[in-house]
Design a protein around this motif. Structure first.
Motif, PDB file in Angstrom:
ATOM      1  N   UNK A 298       3.182  22.478   7.036  1.00  0.00           N
ATOM      2  CA  UNK A 298       2.852  22.907   5.673  1.00  0.00           C
ATOM      3  C   UNK A 298       1.703  23.910   5.643  1.00  0.00           C
ATOM      4  N   UNK A 299       1.870  24.896   4.772  1.00  0.00           N
ATOM      5  CA  UNK A 299       0.791  25.853   4.519  1.00  0.00           C
ATOM      6  C   UNK A 299       0.492  25.748   3.023  1.00  0.00           C
ATOM      7  N   UNK A 300      -0.713  25.306   2.669  1.00  0.00           N
ATOM      8  CA  UNK A 300      -1.014  25.063   1.259  1.00  0.00           C
ATOM      9  C   UNK A 300      -2.168  25.952   0.799  1.00  0.00           C
ATOM     10  N   UNK A 301      -1.931  26.624  -0.311  1.00  0.00           N
ATOM     11  CA  UNK A 301      -2.919  27.572  -0.839  1.00  0.00           C
ATOM     12  C   UNK A 301      -3.573  26.998  -2.084  1.00  0.00           C
ATOM     13  N   UNK A 302      -4.901  26.968  -2.085  1.00  0.00           N
ATOM     14  CA  UNK A 302      -5.619  26.537  -3.292  1.00  0.00           C
ATOM     15  C   UNK A 302      -6.048  27.813  -4.003  1.00  0.00           C
ATOM     16  N   UNK A 303      -5.448  28.077  -5.147  1.00  0.00           N
ATOM     17  CA  UNK A 303      -5.746  29.368  -5.784  1.00  0.00           C
ATOM     18  C   UNK A 303      -6.284  29.182  -7.202  1.00  0.00           C
ATOM     19  N   UNK A 304      -6.960  30.224  -7.655  1.00  0.00           N
ATOM     20  CA  UNK A 304      -7.424  30.249  -9.043  1.00  0.00           C
ATOM     21  C   UNK A 304      -6.359  30.996  -9.842  1.00  0.00           C
ATOM     22  N   UNK A 305      -6.291  30.755 -11.192  1.00  0.00           N
ATOM     23  CA  UNK A 305      -5.188  31.348 -11.962  1.00  0.00           C
ATOM     24  C   UNK A 305      -5.041  32.851 -11.729  1.00  0.00           C
ATOM     25  N   UNK A 306      -6.180  33.567 -11.605  1.00  0.00           N
ATOM     26  CA  UNK A 306      -6.099  35.022 -11.464  1.00  0.00           C
ATOM     27  C   UNK A 306      -5.587  35.448 -10.079  1.00  0.00           C
ATOM     28  N   UNK A 307      -5.403  34.506  -9.166  1.00  0.00           N
ATOM     29  CA  UNK A 307      -4.929  34.878  -7.826  1.00  0.00           C
ATOM     30  C   UNK A 307      -3.409  34.746  -7.670  1.00  0.00           C
ATOM     31  N   UNK A 308      -2.746  34.298  -8.745  1.00  0.00           N
ATOM     32  CA  UNK A 308      -1.288  34.131  -8.659  1.00  0.00           C
ATOM     33  C   UNK A 308      -0.589  35.389  -8.183  1.00  0.00           C
ATOM     34  N   UNK A 309      -1.001  36.514  -8.745  1.00  0.00           N
ATOM     35  CA  UNK A 309      -0.292  37.749  -8.426  1.00  0.00           C
ATOM     36  C   UNK A 309      -0.520  38.156  -6.966  1.00  0.00           C
ATOM     37  N   UNK A 310      -1.698  37.800  -6.409  1.00  0.00           N
ATOM     38  CA  UNK A 310      -1.965  38.138  -4.998  1.00  0.00           C
ATOM     39  C   UNK A 310      -1.008  37.339  -4.108  1.00  0.00           C
ATOM     40  N   UNK A 311      -0.879  36.060  -4.430  1.00  0.00           N
ATOM     41  CA  UNK A 311       0.018  35.219  -3.644  1.00  0.00           C
ATOM     42  C   UNK A 311       1.465  35.721  -3.760  1.00  0.00           C
ATOM     43  N   UNK A 312       1.832  36.144  -4.971  1.00  0.00           N
ATOM     44  CA  UNK A 312       3.199  36.672  -5.147  1.00  0.00           C
ATOM     45  C   UNK A 312       3.418  37.924  -4.304  1.00  0.00           C
ATOM     46  N   UNK A 313       2.377  38.739  -4.205  1.00  0.00           N
ATOM     47  CA  UNK A 313       2.479  39.954  -3.383  1.00  0.00           C
ATOM     48  C   UNK A 313       2.730  39.546  -1.916  1.00  0.00           C
ATOM     49  N   UNK A 314       2.005  38.545  -1.432  1.00  0.00           N
ATOM     50  CA  UNK A 314       2.211  38.083  -0.054  1.00  0.00           C
ATOM     51  C   UNK A 314       3.637  37.542   0.125  1.00  0.00           C
ATOM     52  N   UNK A 315       4.108  36.812  -0.920  1.00  0.00           N
ATOM     53  CA  UNK A 315       5.464  36.257  -0.839  1.00  0.00           C
ATOM     54  C   UNK A 315       6.490  37.380  -0.686  1.00  0.00           C
ATOM     55  N   UNK A 316       6.323  38.447  -1.467  1.00  0.00           N
ATOM     56  CA  UNK A 316       7.274  39.564  -1.392  1.00  0.00           C
ATOM     57  C   UNK A 316       7.191  40.260  -0.044  1.00  0.00           C
ATOM     58  N   UNK A 317       5.963  40.508   0.379  1.00  0.00           N
ATOM     59  CA  UNK A 317       5.784  41.260   1.613  1.00  0.00           C
ATOM     60  C   UNK A 317       6.286  40.490   2.837  1.00  0.00           C
ATOM     61  N   UNK A 318       6.040  39.182   2.843  1.00  0.00           N
ATOM     62  CA  UNK A 318       6.385  38.392   4.030  1.00  0.00           C
ATOM     63  C   UNK A 318       7.681  37.604   3.860  1.00  0.00           C
ATOM     64  N   UNK A 319       8.327  37.783   2.715  1.00  0.00           N
ATOM     65  CA  UNK A 319       9.639  37.180   2.442  1.00  0.00           C
ATOM     66  C   UNK A 319       9.640  35.653   2.592  1.00  0.00           C
ATOM     67  N   UNK A 320       8.754  35.003   1.857  1.00  0.00           N
ATOM     68  CA  UNK A 320       8.789  33.541   1.837  1.00  0.00           C
ATOM     69  C   UNK A 320       8.644  33.062   0.397  1.00  0.00           C
ATOM     70  N   UNK A 321       8.911  31.780   0.175  1.00  0.00           N
ATOM     71  CA  UNK A 321       8.827  31.217  -1.173  1.00  0.00           C
ATOM     72  C   UNK A 321       7.753  30.142  -1.175  1.00  0.00           C
ATOM     73  N   UNK A 322       6.863  30.212  -2.149  1.00  0.00           N
ATOM     74  CA  UNK A 322       5.773  29.246  -2.235  1.00  0.00           C
ATOM     75  C   UNK A 322       6.034  28.312  -3.422  1.00  0.00           C
ATOM     76  N   UNK A 323       6.120  27.023  -3.162  1.00  0.00           N
ATOM     77  CA  UNK A 323       6.411  26.054  -4.236  1.00  0.00           C
ATOM     78  C   UNK A 323       5.117  25.545  -4.855  1.00  0.00           C
ATOM     79  N   UNK A 324       5.137  25.363  -6.183  1.00  0.00           N
ATOM     80  CA  UNK A 324       3.928  24.826  -6.831  1.00  0.00           C
ATOM     81  C   UNK A 324       3.839  23.314  -6.587  1.00  0.00           C
ATOM     82  N   UNK A 325       2.655  22.860  -6.315  1.00  0.00           N
ATOM     83  CA  UNK A 325       2.435  21.440  -6.036  1.00  0.00           C
ATOM     84  C   UNK A 325       1.592  20.870  -7.179  1.00  0.00           C
ATOM     85  N   UNK A 326       2.036  19.772  -7.747  1.00  0.00           N
ATOM     86  CA  UNK A 326       1.237  19.129  -8.804  1.00  0.00           C
ATOM     87  C   UNK A 326       0.748  17.806  -8.226  1.00  0.00           C
ATOM     88  N   UNK A 327      -0.533  17.609  -8.235  1.00  0.00           N
ATOM     89  CA  UNK A 327      -1.049  16.353  -7.660  1.00  0.00           C
ATOM     90  C   UNK A 327      -1.093  15.245  -8.721  1.00  0.00           C
TER      91      UNK A 327
END
Ligand SMILES: Nc1ncnc2c1ncn2[C@@H]1O[C@H](COP(=O)(O)OP(=O)(O)OP(=O)(O)O)[C@@H](O)[C@H]1O
Length: 384
Positions: free
Chosen positions: A355-384
């Motif tokens: 597992x690779x888990x990212x702790x992000x702030x709301x304003x970082x969503x778009x950065x993570x999406x950019x990484x997802x597009x560039x590296x062709x992976x899907x990141x699932x939201x986790x609710x604790x």
């Protein structure tokens, strides 16, 4: 040519994809750019080439492996020594930043090793003082090549090594990495700049999947203030046996203000609040080399650890027991994401979930999406 390499004895029975694809090219003597996922076994591929060409009877440096960090250098040296057939006199020297260069100098003069594993600064120090020469060098490997060319501190020495201290016509050159951005351009530069011969081959394994498919990517959103607590809840839920928490570098401004580094703050927090049974260890640039080595040794011996680290642990470091990566701070680039994520999923024939888990702030969503597009992976939201 060295025979009887101790492959099966040390657990290498079946070749990985990159080894299957690259070894015929490497054994044919062609220069090669080894471009394959993290944890795919590139190290063994280039070491097998080295052991296939060196002459144990000859007393000269016949192979040189250049790495970006002391930690990666120690690891490659260990594998190279493990492979050496026992009765033969093959010496592997680690010429790494933070090492005892004076001692190495006498050793190099008295009896040159067959293989040298070096960081570029320590290597160039020796070459500039003519402590040893590379005239008998048959194989030159630059590991994590994109990182080396991207680092302003290393690039001019690297260029010198490739064109002044040795010539591409007299050696076989191998570049390795899991990420070679703009690889067509890089290939063109290799030929133009004479870093390699004209017929260099790009062995690109699995180009449509830059990261191992068994990594599961997840994210959690919280405010900056909640991040320590969120990480704690995450660790309590996952209860990872072995994990790495990546933390960003301390900013210059924060250093000047006399603040404690974020790594220290996080370690202190976890030591007082996390009840998991793992050892909590630290690896970052600011530590002295002995402490860095001690942390890694403890991690390797213990088998159950939480390593809090900066990006110094992101490239090449092989801790195969790691099942969880936490990005406490998002990495700065998609390439950094790929290498951090690649510290897990390092058992080539295992289908254990990692597992690779990212702790992000709301304003970082778009950065993570950019990484997802560039590296062709899907990141699932986790609710604790
Ligand atoms: N043929 C093999 N059989 C079993 N295990 C292997 C084989 N080849 C390599 N490995 C193991 O796979 C792990 C990853 O190998 P290695 O460190 O060479 O990866 P890499 O491709 O260099 O990754 P990175 O790009 O992250 O540096 C190591 O623990 C290594 O011992």
């Amino acid at each position: 040519m060295v025979s009887c390499i101790r492959l099966e004895e040390i657990g290498f029975v079946v070749p990985t994809d990159v080894q299957r694809q690259a070894l015929p090219v490497l054994f044919s003597g062609r220069d090669c750019i080894l471009h394959a996922q993290t944890g795919s076994g590139k190290t063994l591929a280039y070491l097998l080439l080295i052991y296939s060409v060196i002459n144990p009877q000859r007393s000269a440096v016949q192979a040189l492996i250049v790495v970006p960090t002391r930690e990666l250098g120690m690891q490659v040296t260990k594998v190279a020594r493990m492979l050496a057939p026992k009765p033969m006199d093959i010496t592997v020297m680690a010429l790494l930043d933070g090492g005892m260069l004076r001692r190495h100098k006498s050793w190099l003069k008295a009896e040159p090793p067959t293989i040298i594993v070096a960081t570029i600064a320590s290597l160039c120090q020796m070459l500039e003082k003519h402590i040893f020469k590379l005239e008998a060098m048959q194989v030159l490997v630059i590991d994590e090549v994109d990182f080396m060319f991207n680092s302003s501190k290393q690039v001019s020495s690297l260029r010198k090594l490739l064109t002044i201290y040795s010539s591409c016509n007299n050696r076989q050159t191998v570049f390795a990495s899991a990420s070679i951005p703009q690889h067509r351009r890089f290939l063109h530069d290799c030929i133009q700049q004479k870093w390699t011969k004209n017929d260099v081959i790009h062995v690109h394994v699995n180009p449509i999947e830059p990261m191992p498919s068994r990594l599961q990517h997840r994210f959690l959103t919280c405010s900056k203030k909640q991040r320590h607590q969120t990480l704690l809840s995450l660790l309590q839920t996952d209860a990872p046996k072995s994990g790495i928490i990546f933390v960003g570098e301390q900013s210059e401004k924060s250093k000047k203000a006399g603040n404690a580094p974020p790594t220290t703050l996080l370690i202190d927090f976890l030591k007082t609040s996390y009840g998991g049974c793992s050892d909590i260890l630290l690896l970052e640039e600011g530590m002295n080399f002995n402490l860095r080595a001690a942390s890694l040794t403890e991690v390797k011996q213990g088998g159950s650890y939480i390593l809090v680290a900066t990006d110094i642990a992101a490239r090449g470091v092989d801790l195969p027991e790691t099942t969880h990566i936490y990005n406490f701070d998002l990495p700065r680039t998609a390439i950094d994401y790929l290498h951090r994520a690649g510290r897990t999923g390092r058992k080539p024939f295992s289908d254990e979930e990692c597992y690779v888990t990212n702790i992000i702030m709301p304003e970082e969503h778009f950065v993570l999406q950019r990484y997802e597009n560039e590296l062709m992976f899907k990141c699932e939201e986790l609710i604790l």
